[in-house]
Write a protein that holds these residues in place. Structure first.
Motif, PDB file in Angstrom:
ATOM      1  N   ILE A 127      -2.231  88.736  20.958  1.00 33.21           N
ATOM      2  CA  ILE A 127      -3.367  87.883  20.600  1.00 33.21           C
ATOM      3  C   ILE A 127      -2.883  86.634  19.864  1.00 33.21           C
ATOM      4  O   ILE A 127      -3.339  85.533  20.113  1.00 33.21           O
ATOM      5  N   ASN A 128      -1.952  86.804  18.947  1.00 38.94           N
ATOM      6  CA  ASN A 128      -1.264  85.679  18.318  1.00 38.94           C
ATOM      7  C   ASN A 128       0.123  86.158  17.910  1.00 38.94           C
ATOM      8  O   ASN A 128       0.444  87.326  18.062  1.00 38.94           O
ATOM      9  N   GLU A 129       0.925  85.295  17.393  1.00 40.45           N
ATOM     10  CA  GLU A 129       2.334  85.607  17.143  1.00 40.45           C
ATOM     11  C   GLU A 129       2.616  86.168  15.755  1.00 40.45           C
ATOM     12  O   GLU A 129       3.766  86.326  15.374  1.00 40.45           O
ATOM     13  N   ASP A 130       1.591  86.508  14.985  1.00 41.36           N
ATOM     14  CA  ASP A 130       1.803  86.925  13.600  1.00 41.36           C
ATOM     15  C   ASP A 130       2.672  88.173  13.460  1.00 41.36           C
ATOM     16  O   ASP A 130       3.587  88.221  12.668  1.00 41.36           O
ATOM     17  N   SER A 131       2.364  89.216  14.220  1.00 43.22           N
ATOM     18  CA  SER A 131       3.081  90.471  14.062  1.00 43.22           C
ATOM     19  C   SER A 131       3.026  91.255  15.359  1.00 43.22           C
ATOM     20  O   SER A 131       1.956  91.428  15.938  1.00 43.22           O
ATOM     21  N   VAL A 132       4.163  91.701  15.821  1.00 45.51           N
ATOM     22  CA  VAL A 132       4.236  92.513  17.026  1.00 45.51           C
ATOM     23  C   VAL A 132       5.156  93.707  16.740  1.00 45.51           C
ATOM     24  O   VAL A 132       5.834  93.750  15.723  1.00 45.51           O
ATOM     25  N   TYR A 133       5.192  94.666  17.654  1.00 42.78           N
ATOM     26  CA  TYR A 133       6.074  95.822  17.492  1.00 42.78           C
ATOM     27  C   TYR A 133       7.527  95.436  17.719  1.00 42.78           C
ATOM     28  O   TYR A 133       7.832  94.505  18.463  1.00 42.78           O
ATOM     29  N   SER A 134       8.410  96.205  17.104  1.00 41.71           N
ATOM     30  CA  SER A 134       9.851  96.030  17.273  1.00 41.71           C
ATOM     31  C   SER A 134      10.446  97.335  17.803  1.00 41.71           C
ATOM     32  O   SER A 134       9.817  98.399  17.704  1.00 41.71           O
ATOM     33  N   ILE A 135      11.641  97.251  18.324  1.00 46.20           N
ATOM     34  CA  ILE A 135      12.330  98.463  18.767  1.00 46.20           C
ATOM     35  C   ILE A 135      12.465  99.404  17.569  1.00 46.20           C
ATOM     36  O   ILE A 135      12.803  98.978  16.470  1.00 46.20           O
ATOM     37  N   GLY A 136      12.157 100.675  17.811  1.00 47.74           N
ATOM     38  CA  GLY A 136      12.194 101.679  16.750  1.00 47.74           C
ATOM     39  C   GLY A 136      10.849 101.950  16.113  1.00 47.74           C
ATOM     40  O   GLY A 136      10.675 102.960  15.436  1.00 47.74           O
ATOM     41  N   ASP A 137       9.871 101.055  16.323  1.00 50.27           N
ATOM     42  CA  ASP A 137       8.530 101.261  15.768  1.00 50.27           C
ATOM     43  C   ASP A 137       7.771 102.304  16.571  1.00 50.27           C
ATOM     44  O   ASP A 137       7.911 102.388  17.788  1.00 50.27           O
ATOM     45  N   ARG A 138       6.931 103.073  15.884  1.00 48.86           N
ATOM     46  CA  ARG A 138       6.012 103.963  16.578  1.00 48.86           C
ATOM     47  C   ARG A 138       4.917 103.075  17.165  1.00 48.86           C
ATOM     48  O   ARG A 138       4.240 102.354  16.442  1.00 48.86           O
ATOM     49  N   CYS A 139       4.755 103.104  18.477  1.00 47.82           N
ATOM     50  CA  CYS A 139       3.899 102.130  19.150  1.00 47.82           C
ATOM     51  C   CYS A 139       2.607 102.719  19.705  1.00 47.82           C
ATOM     52  O   CYS A 139       1.644 101.988  19.916  1.00 47.82           O
ATOM     53  N   CYS A 140       2.584 103.997  19.989  1.00 50.77           N
ATOM     54  CA  CYS A 140       1.382 104.598  20.566  1.00 50.77           C
ATOM     55  C   CYS A 140       1.423 106.101  20.316  1.00 50.77           C
ATOM     56  O   CYS A 140       2.403 106.629  19.793  1.00 50.77           O
ATOM     57  N   GLN A 141       0.335 106.748  20.667  1.00 56.71           N
ATOM     58  CA  GLN A 141       0.291 108.199  20.524  1.00 56.71           C
ATOM     59  C   GLN A 141      -0.232 108.832  21.796  1.00 56.71           C
ATOM     60  O   GLN A 141      -1.085 108.276  22.479  1.00 56.71           O
ATOM     61  N   LEU A 142       0.326 109.984  22.102  1.00 52.99           N
ATOM     62  CA  LEU A 142       0.000 110.717  23.311  1.00 52.99           C
ATOM     63  C   LEU A 142      -0.774 111.968  22.933  1.00 52.99           C
ATOM     64  O   LEU A 142      -0.328 112.756  22.098  1.00 52.99           O
ATOM     65  N   ILE A 143      -1.936 112.131  23.561  1.00 53.90           N
ATOM     66  CA  ILE A 143      -2.747 113.320  23.364  1.00 53.90           C
ATOM     67  C   ILE A 143      -2.815 114.047  24.699  1.00 53.90           C
ATOM     68  O   ILE A 143      -3.130 113.435  25.730  1.00 53.90           O
ATOM     69  N   ILE A 144      -2.511 115.337  24.699  1.00 48.15           N
ATOM     70  CA  ILE A 144      -2.586 116.166  25.908  1.00 48.15           C
ATOM     71  C   ILE A 144      -3.901 116.933  25.833  1.00 48.15           C
ATOM     72  O   ILE A 144      -4.195 117.595  24.850  1.00 48.15           O
ATOM     73  N   GLN A 145      -4.698 116.788  26.894  1.00 44.60           N
ATOM     74  CA  GLN A 145      -6.036 117.381  26.877  1.00 44.60           C
ATOM     75  C   GLN A 145      -6.368 118.012  28.220  1.00 44.60           C
ATOM     76  O   GLN A 145      -6.052 117.448  29.278  1.00 44.60           O
ATOM     77  N   GLU A 146      -7.012 119.139  28.170  1.00 35.94           N
ATOM     78  CA  GLU A 146      -7.474 119.784  29.387  1.00 35.94           C
ATOM     79  C   GLU A 146      -8.660 118.989  29.939  1.00 35.94           C
ATOM     80  O   GLU A 146      -9.440 118.419  29.167  1.00 35.94           O
ATOM     81  N   TYR A 147      -8.762 118.914  31.244  1.00 34.01           N
ATOM     82  CA  TYR A 147      -9.904 118.210  31.824  1.00 34.01           C
ATOM     83  C   TYR A 147     -10.770 119.196  32.611  1.00 34.01           C
ATOM     84  O   TYR A 147     -10.283 120.200  33.119  1.00 34.01           O
ATOM     85  N   PRO A 148     -12.074 118.908  32.691  1.00 34.55           N
ATOM     86  CA  PRO A 148     -12.982 119.823  33.392  1.00 34.55           C
ATOM     87  C   PRO A 148     -12.679 119.863  34.888  1.00 34.55           C
ATOM     88  O   PRO A 148     -12.259 118.862  35.469  1.00 34.55           O
ATOM     89  N   LYS A 149     -12.897 120.986  35.475  1.00 31.63           N
ATOM     90  CA  LYS A 149     -12.669 121.153  36.917  1.00 31.63           C
ATOM     91  C   LYS A 149     -13.997 121.266  37.633  1.00 31.63           C
ATOM     92  O   LYS A 149     -14.944 121.741  37.142  1.00 31.63           O
TER      93      LYS A 149
END
Length: 114
Positions: free
Chosen positions: A92-114
């Motif tokens: 969005i702007n150049e103020d702050s972005v992620y760097s190598i080694g930063d935690r960048c996202c999270q993964l959630i494992i979820q069952e889905y309806p059948k």
């Protein structure tokens, strides 16, 4: 449930939770590519999601400290996908972005309806 993962990059970190009560597994940036206002963040991790489940990729709540927005809000990872987990963020702007080694996202494992 046990979810297998594979490191695809020598500097990749295993997905982890800070506590057993955390919903998501944190993923860490190992490589960052920029094309215009889009950052592609490589995690260097592949997962084996069990059949009947899906992976949901969310930005971490600390994203408010950056000038980034996950381009698709939530990434959906099907159980048959075995490639690297990557995130795409819009700068969005150049103020702050992620760097190598930063935690960048999270993964959630979820069952889905059948």
């Amino acid at each position: 449930m046990q979810v297998k993962f594979k490191k695809l990059h020598e500097n990749a970190s295993a997905p982890w939770r800070n506590s057993e009560d955390d919903a998501g597994f944190d993923l860490t940036a190992v490589e960052i590519e920029r094309t215009g206002d889009i950052l592609t963040i490589h995690t260097g991790i592949a997962v084996e999601i069990p059949k009947g489940f899906m992976g949901l990729l969310f930005p971490r709540s600390s994203i408010y400290k950056t000038s980034l927005a996950l381009t698709n809000s939530v990434g959906v990872i099907d159980c048959n996908y075995r490639g690297e987990i990557m995130c795409k963020f819009r700068v969005i702007n150049e103020d702050s972005v992620y760097s190598i080694g930063d935690r960048c996202c999270q993964l959630i494992i979820q069952e889905y309806p059948k």
